[in-house]
Write an enzyme that holds these catalytic residues in place. Sequence first.
Site, PDB file in Angstrom:
ATOM      1  N   CYS A  79       3.879  16.643  -2.745  1.00  0.00           N
ATOM      2  CA  CYS A  79       5.325  16.504  -2.504  1.00  0.00           C
ATOM      3  C   CYS A  79       5.739  15.160  -1.911  1.00  0.00           C
ATOM      4  O   CYS A  79       6.928  14.882  -1.795  1.00  0.00           O
ATOM      5  CB  CYS A  79       5.799  17.643  -1.640  1.00  0.00           C
ATOM      6  SG  CYS A  79       5.413  19.235  -2.405  1.00  0.00           S
ATOM      7  N   HIS A  87      12.241  16.319   5.304  1.00  0.00           N
ATOM      8  CA  HIS A  87      11.508  16.971   4.216  1.00  0.00           C
ATOM      9  C   HIS A  87      12.135  18.351   4.004  1.00  0.00           C
ATOM     10  O   HIS A  87      12.376  18.744   2.874  1.00  0.00           O
ATOM     11  CB  HIS A  87      10.022  17.053   4.569  1.00  0.00           C
ATOM     12  CG  HIS A  87       9.175  17.551   3.454  1.00  0.00           C
ATOM     13  ND1 HIS A  87       9.176  16.961   2.211  1.00  0.00           N
ATOM     14  CD2 HIS A  87       8.320  18.608   3.370  1.00  0.00           C
ATOM     15  CE1 HIS A  87       8.360  17.638   1.417  1.00  0.00           C
ATOM     16  NE2 HIS A  87       7.829  18.634   2.097  1.00  0.00           N
ATOM     17  N   GLU A  92       8.816  20.274  11.583  1.00  0.00           N
ATOM     18  CA  GLU A  92       9.483  18.972  11.438  1.00  0.00           C
ATOM     19  C   GLU A  92      10.461  18.740  12.597  1.00  0.00           C
ATOM     20  O   GLU A  92      10.557  17.631  13.128  1.00  0.00           O
ATOM     21  CB  GLU A  92      10.205  18.896  10.082  1.00  0.00           C
ATOM     22  CG  GLU A  92      10.688  17.487   9.747  1.00  0.00           C
ATOM     23  CD  GLU A  92      11.171  17.345   8.308  1.00  0.00           C
ATOM     24  OE1 GLU A  92      11.215  18.360   7.568  1.00  0.00           O
ATOM     25  OE2 GLU A  92      11.504  16.200   7.919  1.00  0.00           O
ATOM     26  N   LYS A 105      17.577  19.354   0.198  1.00  0.00           N
ATOM     27  CA  LYS A 105      16.898  20.326  -0.680  1.00  0.00           C
ATOM     28  C   LYS A 105      17.686  21.633  -0.769  1.00  0.00           C
ATOM     29  O   LYS A 105      17.513  22.403  -1.701  1.00  0.00           O
ATOM     30  CB  LYS A 105      15.476  20.612  -0.193  1.00  0.00           C
ATOM     31  CG  LYS A 105      14.497  19.463  -0.459  1.00  0.00           C
ATOM     32  CD  LYS A 105      13.060  19.877  -0.168  1.00  0.00           C
ATOM     33  CE  LYS A 105      12.066  18.770  -0.485  1.00  0.00           C
ATOM     34  NZ  LYS A 105      12.026  17.726   0.559  1.00  0.00           N
ATOM     35  N   HIS A 151      13.543  21.610  -4.480  1.00  0.00           N
ATOM     36  CA  HIS A 151      12.386  20.765  -4.182  1.00  0.00           C
ATOM     37  C   HIS A 151      11.863  20.144  -5.472  1.00  0.00           C
ATOM     38  O   HIS A 151      11.253  20.821  -6.296  1.00  0.00           O
ATOM     39  CB  HIS A 151      11.303  21.607  -3.505  1.00  0.00           C
ATOM     40  CG  HIS A 151      10.229  20.781  -2.864  1.00  0.00           C
ATOM     41  ND1 HIS A 151       9.933  19.498  -3.271  1.00  0.00           N
ATOM     42  CD2 HIS A 151       9.389  21.049  -1.837  1.00  0.00           C
ATOM     43  CE1 HIS A 151       8.943  19.021  -2.530  1.00  0.00           C
ATOM     44  NE2 HIS A 151       8.595  19.940  -1.650  1.00  0.00           N
ATOM     45  N   PHE A 191       1.481  19.184   0.731  1.00  0.00           N
ATOM     46  CA  PHE A 191       0.187  19.857   0.646  1.00  0.00           C
ATOM     47  C   PHE A 191      -0.870  18.769   0.444  1.00  0.00           C
ATOM     48  O   PHE A 191      -0.650  17.814  -0.286  1.00  0.00           O
ATOM     49  CB  PHE A 191       0.145  20.808  -0.554  1.00  0.00           C
ATOM     50  CG  PHE A 191       0.864  22.112  -0.332  1.00  0.00           C
ATOM     51  CD1 PHE A 191       1.408  22.441   0.894  1.00  0.00           C
ATOM     52  CD2 PHE A 191       0.977  23.023  -1.365  1.00  0.00           C
ATOM     53  CE1 PHE A 191       2.065  23.656   1.104  1.00  0.00           C
ATOM     54  CE2 PHE A 191       1.624  24.240  -1.177  1.00  0.00           C
ATOM     55  CZ  PHE A 191       2.172  24.556   0.061  1.00  0.00           C
TER      56      PHE A 191
END
Lengths: 91, 411
Positions: free
Chosen positions: B162, B301, B312, B333, B338, B398
């Site tokens: 990502c 994010h 976060e 998002k 995403h 990830f």
Amino acid sequence: MSPVLISKNDVKDFVINLLINEKEIDANILNPESKLKEIGIDSFGFLEIIFSIEHEFDIKFPQEFQDIVTLQDCLDITYNLIIDKNKTRTS
Amino acid sequence: MHCRRIVITGMGVVSPLGNTPEALAQNIFSGKSGIQRFEGAFVDKLICKVAAQAKFDPADYFVKKSDYAILDRIGQMALYASIEATKDANLPLKQQQNAGVYIGTGMGGILSVEEGYETLFKKGENRLKPYTVLMCMYNSAASAIATHFEFSGPNLTFSTACSSSAIAIGQAYKDIKLGDINYALAGGTDAILAYASIKSWESIRTLADEDPDDVSASCKPFSADRSGLVIGEGAAMLVLEELEHAQSRGAPIYAEIVGYGTANDFKHVAIPSVEGQAATMQAAIKNSGLAPDAIQYINAHGTGTKFNDETETEAIKQIFGKHAYQLAVSSTKSMHGHLMGAAGALEAMITVQSLLRNELPPTINLNNPDPKCDLNYVPNQSQKIENYRYAMSNSFAFGGTGASLIFKKVE
């Protein structure tokens, strides 16, 4: 099972349609002696054409095909492969 | 050594919120969602039937079929976005320059991979079409772009899940700064809405539940009732250029990139840690030479998963201290979903648009405060901001690779 009869014209119509519709070749520059490279078919484009022809007529082109230079060469080998296939099936 | 400065001079996009930067901005700053019921042949087999699809039929965007027929969807979207970014930057279309292409993609040509497997395993055919390799390979989009523009410089693809396209932009920024090249097309592309890939996301239980009242409100970052992320697709491309090069040819200048940092979140392959995310932001701030309290906005994010959003938030507090409560944070998002490998580039573009408009994009669907998420997330409506100079965009992933980019408003 009797072989499906496919004429030289059927082969020609199919390949020319492919060149015009899939490869966007101008119909006006197409003639049997057209060299495939010169009308804008590169080696990958040629593989795509073979792929479609093989699929349509249930045939298999040889691994080596340097001899196929012009549109007519392509039509001839296609037609001959169809004849060979039909012979094998009827024998 | 003379310090080279890097600016953004062109933008192009394919997204669930429109296929021009203008349409994207109009939707984002008015809080509109591009999330809807997934349209696809296998929708009935999905547990999560929500997605943020790009309305992008290549036949409508390219002149000839041969321009796109040999490309996977990632290549089609990225090439179109690159052509638009190049026009926006007033660069010629055939350039033959020592310029670079830097692309991020998380899952590459996964749609073509799936199509190939379907042909062999499901239809029982015994051969694949000739372009299959060139459509499946991860560098297919970057190669299509570099070939189209006749670039002779670096042609690079980054795959860090990502954060892929934030990394791509950051690495392009570094190479231009070093003087290797004067400009680059940098960004990302991903189109992972294939049956097998959606199923693999379902199995890790990170996808959002469908909102029973409003499908488009299914992604709820920082809200107590958030339930996960919504998969999106698209491509976002930026022209990055050395400042004097841009000025000498009279290019439009949208913003300056003043910081980039990457750090690895090594504690777990998929569970984010405060330390890892904080280290990423710290690296970017250090690279920029700014004091942390110079940052006024963070495009988070903000995936909408329980873990990411509270982690976060905590990481932002760790880096910014009291200033965390002064700056604004939002997750766009909530609107565009995403975009995976394209997320960082799309969000960088939105951050640049934020600076241009003196306006902070909202986090929509934020109606239930979570005590662990207690910052200003620009809930539900955009906010105007004065004396706006610096904004940051975060991308985590990830696998651990985090990336933060810092942008400065053009004076």
